[in-house]
Each structure stands twice: as structure tokens, then as C-alpha cells.
Design an enzyme around this catalytic site. Structure first.
Site, PDB file in Angstrom:
ATOM      1  N   ASP A 157      -0.633   3.380  -3.629  1.00 58.49           N
ATOM      2  CA  ASP A 157      -2.191   4.010  -3.507  1.00 58.49           C
ATOM      3  C   ASP A 157      -3.006   2.664  -3.468  1.00 58.49           C
ATOM      4  O   ASP A 157      -2.560   1.535  -3.596  1.00 58.49           O
ATOM      5  CB  ASP A 157      -2.649   4.649  -4.698  1.00 58.49           C
ATOM      6  N   ILE A 158      -4.200   2.789  -2.846  1.00 53.35           N
ATOM      7  CA  ILE A 158      -5.271   1.851  -2.764  1.00 53.35           C
ATOM      8  C   ILE A 158      -5.502   1.124  -4.021  1.00 53.35           C
ATOM      9  O   ILE A 158      -5.573  -0.373  -4.171  1.00 53.35           O
ATOM     10  CB  ILE A 158      -6.809   2.192  -2.340  1.00 53.35           C
TER      11      ILE A 158
END
Length: 246
Positions: free
Chosen positions: A109-110
Site C-alpha cells: 500500500d502507499i
């Protein structure tokens, strides 16, 4: 953020990564005086080569050929995609020819940091991402609330995640402190680690991937830096010891 140049490599390792020569053949070429770095002949196989220096074989500049296998220490703020209109991607961190040909083997994920593997070898990445291969991924986790001891058993038998019809495959949770732990899983469902803790009524506030199978994040890589995998690291993905828990 500015682009980060990959970690320097020993000359013999560099040659074996950008050509089809073996490490032993690469050493012979170097010792024979056939390799020049920045226009200067180098005969020391341990000479460190950075990505911004031209390396040539008998006067011909070298470019990477064949499959590529890279390890990246992903910072927060980058997404694991080829392109995105709103965010920088992990490919923006690479100083490589034809980076668009690479893809991520196991996305993060970011807001998740740590080990990301990139390759242009589809079968190799499938061996990492397929849950049937049971290639274990290890994460360091910090949570908002104290981790209940019962979570160990819950994760070991699998967790029902919201909107999923089947339990997760068993995971191995090791509690390190009240609000920190390590978790090993062999799946890669959408936001899986965060959702597993969410099912326990807890929230993940920091998530960092430390290992994929036998490939450990290189402690010498700063956030945003990367390097090519060694031959041993590449081969370990197909190692039967990766199938099942340690």
C-alpha cells in the site's frame, strides 16, 4: 522526492546481471583486461560500479539483457503500479533502461514501507504471489491498541475478513510488545494485514515488510534505494524450503 540511484555493485556481479555471462566468466573477462569503467580498464573484480558510470566490454557499451530481479526499500508515498495520475510510483525510483517492462511481485500500500521485488520474469513473480506456492511474507507491525494474546490463535486458524467468503490462510503472529508484532502470511489479499487486525478490533498504524520467502530486505538500502538480487536470492524463490512455514 528526487530519484535515488541504485546501490553500487561489485564489477563481477554487475557484469553477470547485465549480460548472460556467469560470475566466473565475468571474473575472467575483468582479469583479462576486457572491461573498462568510465573508459578506464579495470582488472579488480571487487571494483564497485555505480549506475551512472559507463561500463564497456572490448569497447562496446553494456546494457541489461535477460530477466531482471530487483530489491527496493519502498518509502511511504509511492504506489506499486506502472503509472498513476496522482501519485509517484515505485518505478519513479528506478534508474534503469526500460523501467516500464518491470512489474512488482507482491504489492504494498502507499503508506506501507519495506521490501518490494520488481522483475520482468512473469513465472518468477507468480511463484511469489500465488498462495498455492506458500511463499511467506514477513511484516513488522505497530498497532493503535494493545495486541490481545488471543490474536495469535485467531490468526493461526485463519480470519474471516469483511466481504470475503473464506478465511485467510493461517498466519504466524509473534507479539513483540504491547503494540508491536511480526506477522507471516502467504497470501496477498487487498489490505490483508490491516483487515486482519481490523477484524480483531485493532488498527495498524505502521506496516513494514521485512522479507519475502528467504529474501530479506538489505539493511544497507536506505528508503528509496534498490539493488539487483544475487543469484542465490533469485533461485531461493523456487526453493522447496519456501513452501510451508519455517
Amino acid at each position: 522526492m528526487s530519484k535515488v540511484v541504485k546501490k553500487p555493485l561489485r564489477l563481477d556481479r554487475y557484469l553477470s546481471s547485465v549480460t548472460d555471462y556467469s560470475r566466473s566468466d565475468a571474473k575472467k573477462l575483468i582479469k583479462s583486461g576486457d572491461i573498462a569503467v568510465g573508459g578506464v580498464v579495470v582488472t579488480d573484480v571487487r571494483y564497485m560500479v555505480s549506475s551512472d558510470v559507463l561500463v564497456s566490454l572490448n569497447g562496446a557499451a553494456l546494457r541489461h539483457v535477460g530477466p531482471r530481479y530487483l530489491m527496493l526499500n519502498k518509502p511511504i508515498g509511492y504506489i506499486c503500479a506502472a503509472r498513476d495520475r496522482r501519485h509517484s510510483t515505485v518505478l519513479d525510483l528506478l534508474d534503469e533502461d526500460n523501467p516500464e517492462r518491470l512489474h512488482v511481485a507482491g504489492r504494498l500500500d502507499i503508506d506501507t514501507t519495506g521490501l518490494v521485488l520488481l522483475t520482468d520474469d512473469g513465472s518468477w513473480s507468480h511463484a511469489i504471489t500465488s498462495p498455492h506456492r506458500k511463499c511467506w511474507k514477513s511484516y513488522y507491525i505497530e498497532t493503535a491498541d494493545v495486541i490481545d494474546d488471543r490474536t495469535i490463535a485467531h490468526f493461526a486458524r485463519g480470519v474471516f475478513l469483511k466481504d470475503d467468503k473464506v478465511r485467510t490462510l493461517p498466519g504466524e503472529l509473534t507479539i513483540l510488545a504491547d503494540c508491536s508484532a511480526r506477522l507471516k502470511i502467504c497470501e496477498g489479499r487487498y489490505h490483508q494485514v490491516k483487515r486482519m487486525f481490523g477484524a480483531e478490533g485493532n488498527a495498524v498504524v505502521r506496516l513494514h515488510r521485512e522479507a519475502i520467502g528467504e529474501i530479506q530486505l538489505d539493511p544497507h538500502l536506505a528508503e528509496g534505494e534498490y539493488r539487483y538480487l544475487t543469484e542465490t536470492e533469485v533461485a531461493s524463490v523456487y526453493n522447496v524450503k519456501n513452501v510451508g512455514s519455517e
